[in-house]
Enzyme design. Structure first.
Site, short mmCIF file in Angstrom:
data_model
loop_
_atom_site.label_atom_id
_atom_site.label_comp_id
_atom_site.label_asym_id
_atom_site.label_seq_id
_atom_site.Cartn_x
_atom_site.Cartn_y
_atom_site.Cartn_z
N ARG A 1 0.84 -1.22 0.00
CA ARG A 1 0.00 0.00 0.00
C ARG A 1 0.87 1.26 0.00
O ARG A 1 0.55 2.24 -0.67
CB ARG A 1 -0.92 0.03 1.23
CG ARG A 1 -2.21 -0.78 1.14
CD ARG A 1 -3.17 -0.41 0.04
NE ARG A 1 -3.85 0.85 0.18
CZ ARG A 1 -4.98 1.17 -0.47
NH1 ARG A 1 -5.57 0.29 -1.29
NH2 ARG A 1 -5.53 2.34 -0.33
N HIS B 44 -4.35 -1.99 -7.94
CA HIS B 44 -5.15 -2.26 -6.75
C HIS B 44 -4.27 -2.98 -5.74
O HIS B 44 -3.43 -3.80 -6.13
CB HIS B 44 -6.35 -3.17 -7.09
CG HIS B 44 -7.00 -3.75 -5.87
ND1 HIS B 44 -7.95 -3.06 -5.16
CD2 HIS B 44 -6.79 -4.91 -5.21
CE1 HIS B 44 -8.31 -3.79 -4.11
NE2 HIS B 44 -7.62 -4.92 -4.12
P1 IDP Z 1 -8.30 1.88 -2.93
O1 IDP Z 1 -8.20 1.31 -4.33
O2 IDP Z 1 -7.22 2.88 -2.66
O3 IDP Z 1 -8.37 0.81 -1.86
P2 IDP Z 1 -11.19 2.21 -2.70
O4 IDP Z 1 -11.89 3.21 -1.84
O5 IDP Z 1 -11.23 0.78 -2.31
O6 IDP Z 1 -9.67 2.71 -2.86
O7 IDP Z 1 -11.77 2.40 -4.17
C1 IDP Z 1 -11.58 1.43 -5.16
C2 IDP Z 1 -11.29 2.11 -6.50
O8 IDP Z 1 -12.41 2.93 -6.87
C3 IDP Z 1 -10.13 3.11 -6.45
O9 IDP Z 1 -8.86 2.49 -6.60
C4 IDP Z 1 -10.46 4.01 -7.62
O10 IDP Z 1 -10.13 3.41 -8.87
C5 IDP Z 1 -11.98 4.12 -7.51
N1 IDP Z 1 -12.40 5.26 -6.67
C6 IDP Z 1 -12.40 5.31 -5.31
N2 IDP Z 1 -12.88 6.47 -4.85
C7 IDP Z 1 -13.20 7.19 -5.94
C8 IDP Z 1 -13.79 8.50 -6.10
O11 IDP Z 1 -14.09 9.23 -5.15
N3 IDP Z 1 -13.98 8.91 -7.39
C9 IDP Z 1 -13.67 8.14 -8.45
N4 IDP Z 1 -13.14 6.89 -8.35
C10 IDP Z 1 -12.91 6.42 -7.11
MG MG Z 2 -9.85 -0.60 -1.53
#
Ligand code: IDP
Ligand code: MG
Length: 165
Positions: free
Chosen positions: A90, A124
């Protein structure tokens, strides 16, 4: 603590020919790769992977993104394993929003926000052990991972199969 974590190189990472760069960055962690494959992501897999985000306004675009609707229709899925694997990966990955991610992180260096508002952030990585377990079991069968991470059971179909218990 020895941990395992799911890493995906998302369709934009593959389209932009970043596979080698990302694997090189991940190798800085000195973690072991214990599973790897290229996956054509179905709608079911995409929706299950991101199920905790299903009420978000960007969910439909996110599903199209991870299925590779705008890019190559494939994802590289891997399991990294070793000491503090989740945090190490991360930290290297960077913040979710590529504009807020540290400039030298993978997302900071290569991510973008699309005109539709999706964070195309190239990779991811699981955020905690429970999420890692759920995601690894979703993306991989037991026999695709060279380390026994979680309990398995044998089911008798036309032939014997090992599945997650
Ligand atoms: P992470 O990938 O850093 O764990 P998550 O909240 O799990 O973040 O969100 C999964 C994926 O959804 C993110 O990697 C990104 O591609 C997309 N995403 C998350 N939040 C947003 C947002 O506020 N706007 C647009 N896309 C988002
Ligand atoms: Mg996530």
């Amino acid at each position: 603590m020895i941990q395992q974590t799911l890493v995906l190189i998302k369709p934009d990472g593959l389209k932009k020919s970043l596979t080698g760069n990302i694997l090189t960055r991940l190798s800085e962690t000195k973690l072991d790769i214990i599973a790897a494959k290229i996956v054509k992501v179905s709608k079911e897999l995409a929706e299950e992977h991101y199920r905790q985000l299903k009420d978000k306004p960007f969910f439909n675009e996110l599903i199209k993104y991870i299925m590779g609707y705008y890019h190559k229709q494939k994802v590289m899925a891997m399991v990294y394993w070793g000491e503090d694997a989740i945090k190490k990966v991360r930290d290297l990955t960077g913040a979710t929003n590529p504009e807020e991610a540290d400039a030298v992180s993978i997302r900071g260096a290569y991510g973008r926000i699309t005109t539709k508002g999706v964070y195309e952030n190239v990779v991811h990585a699981s955020t905690n052990e429970a999420e890692a377990e759920r995601e690894i079991k979703l993306w991989f069968k037991p026999d695709e991972i060279i380390v026994g991470l979680y309990p398995v059971k044998i089911i008798k179909d036309t032939q014997e199969k090992r599945v997650w218990a």
